[in-house]
Design a protein around this motif. Structure first.
Motif, mmCIF file in Angstrom:
data_model
loop_
_atom_site.group_PDB
_atom_site.id
_atom_site.type_symbol
_atom_site.label_atom_id
_atom_site.label_comp_id
_atom_site.label_asym_id
_atom_site.label_seq_id
_atom_site.Cartn_x
_atom_site.Cartn_y
_atom_site.Cartn_z
ATOM 1 N N ILE A 10 0.929 -1.085 0.002
ATOM 2 C CA ILE A 10 0.242 -0.096 -0.099
ATOM 3 C C ILE A 10 0.923 1.095 0.004
ATOM 4 O O ILE A 10 1.731 1.466 0.777
ATOM 5 C CB ILE A 10 -0.767 0.080 1.166
ATOM 6 C CG1 ILE A 10 -1.812 -1.317 1.287
ATOM 7 C CG2 ILE A 10 -1.691 1.326 1.285
ATOM 8 C CD1 ILE A 10 -2.238 -1.504 2.570
ATOM 9 N N VAL A 11 0.633 2.010 -0.915
ATOM 10 C CA VAL A 11 1.479 3.279 -0.966
ATOM 11 C C VAL A 11 0.697 4.460 -0.423
ATOM 12 O O VAL A 11 -0.384 4.690 -1.106
ATOM 13 C CB VAL A 11 2.040 3.525 -2.411
ATOM 14 C CG1 VAL A 11 2.755 5.026 -2.477
ATOM 15 C CG2 VAL A 11 2.784 2.521 -3.034
ATOM 16 N N LEU A 12 1.055 5.323 0.460
ATOM 17 C CA LEU A 12 0.403 6.280 1.002
ATOM 18 C C LEU A 12 0.683 7.337 0.080
ATOM 19 O O LEU A 12 1.929 7.751 -0.084
ATOM 20 C CB LEU A 12 0.524 6.516 2.449
ATOM 21 C CG LEU A 12 0.269 5.298 3.568
ATOM 22 C CD1 LEU A 12 0.685 5.683 4.762
ATOM 23 C CD2 LEU A 12 -1.180 5.022 3.397
ATOM 24 N N LEU A 13 -0.060 8.289 -0.055
ATOM 25 C CA LEU A 13 -0.001 9.607 -0.647
ATOM 26 C C LEU A 13 0.182 10.655 0.479
ATOM 27 O O LEU A 13 -0.183 10.403 1.708
ATOM 28 C CB LEU A 13 -1.007 9.927 -1.426
ATOM 29 C CG LEU A 13 -1.271 9.053 -2.687
ATOM 30 C CD1 LEU A 13 -2.538 9.420 -3.352
ATOM 31 C CD2 LEU A 13 -0.110 8.794 -3.512
ATOM 32 N N SER A 14 0.963 11.825 0.300
ATOM 33 C CA SER A 14 1.201 12.672 1.031
ATOM 34 C C SER A 14 -0.144 13.449 1.527
ATOM 35 O O SER A 14 -0.856 13.859 0.634
ATOM 36 C CB SER A 14 2.235 13.531 0.858
ATOM 37 O OG SER A 14 2.366 14.491 1.626
ATOM 38 N N PRO A 15 -0.362 13.619 2.940
ATOM 39 C CA PRO A 15 -1.754 14.274 3.275
ATOM 40 C C PRO A 15 -1.488 15.628 3.124
ATOM 41 O O PRO A 15 -2.672 16.407 3.305
ATOM 42 C CB PRO A 15 -2.050 13.693 4.560
ATOM 43 C CG PRO A 15 -0.838 13.449 5.154
ATOM 44 C CD PRO A 15 -0.003 13.007 3.916
ATOM 45 N N LEU A 16 -0.546 16.176 2.913
ATOM 46 C CA LEU A 16 -0.111 17.581 3.183
ATOM 47 C C LEU A 16 0.959 18.080 2.097
ATOM 48 O O LEU A 16 1.740 17.305 1.601
ATOM 49 C CB LEU A 16 0.683 18.172 4.346
ATOM 50 C CG LEU A 16 -0.373 17.893 5.623
ATOM 51 C CD1 LEU A 16 0.582 17.678 6.825
ATOM 52 C CD2 LEU A 16 -0.996 19.394 5.564
#
Length: 160
Positions: A10-16
């Motif tokens: 799972i690749v998390l995207l930057s939330p900011l």
């Protein structure tokens, strides 16, 4: 959208939008020592905070300074805006999504008043941590440098 380059990843995207800061450099011992979880932090330059992956907003704190998200693979994340921002009583934050709702990666969750937060918070460095890190392999592919909310991969999570 959970970007996956390999099965089980799972690749998390930057939330900011902002600059990546190593978790060890966060001016709060609970985050810096990884007692809360593993991940990275971001020094925000943009005002929108978005979901880093598809999932359910299981908790948005009354003060809107942090939220917890769980995805269908069991990933439990905390996005915590700034340090000691709970003391601001919700000032500097606007909630754009509701607790219990399901969000898509990149969907706005909070809006920040960076000028107010910069003047009133201990720090605006914002940790993005995997709180159930023991259930997963160590986070990998940590981003460095500049990141864009909802676009830049932040780090990768993989089941053990």
């Amino acid at each position: 959208m959970a970007v996956a380059s390999n099965p089980g990843e799972i690749v998390l995207l930057s939330p900011l939008t902002g600059e990546v800061v190593a978790l060890e450099d966060v001016p709060d011992a609970a985050f810096a020592t990884k007692a809360v979880g593993d991940g990275v932090a971001i020094l925000p330059t943009g005002k929108l905070v978005v979901a880093p992956c598809d999932g359910q907003l299981v908790k948005i704190f009354n003060t809107n300074h942090a939220f917890a998200l769980v995805n269908d693979a069991g990933v439990e994340l905390i996005v915590h805006i700034g340090i000691e921002t709970v003391k601001l009583g919700g000032q500097g934050f606007t909630r754009l999504a509701e607790q219990g709702s399901f969000v898509k990666a990149g969907q706005p969750v909070l809006e920040l008043d960076l000028e107010f937060l910069g003047a009133n918070a201990k720090s605006v460095i914002s940790p993005v941590v995997l709180t159930n890190a023991d259930d997963f392999a160590p986070v990998a592919n940590l981003a460095v440098g500049s990141v864009i909310a909802g676009q830049t991969p932040l780090y990768t999570i993989r089941k053990k």
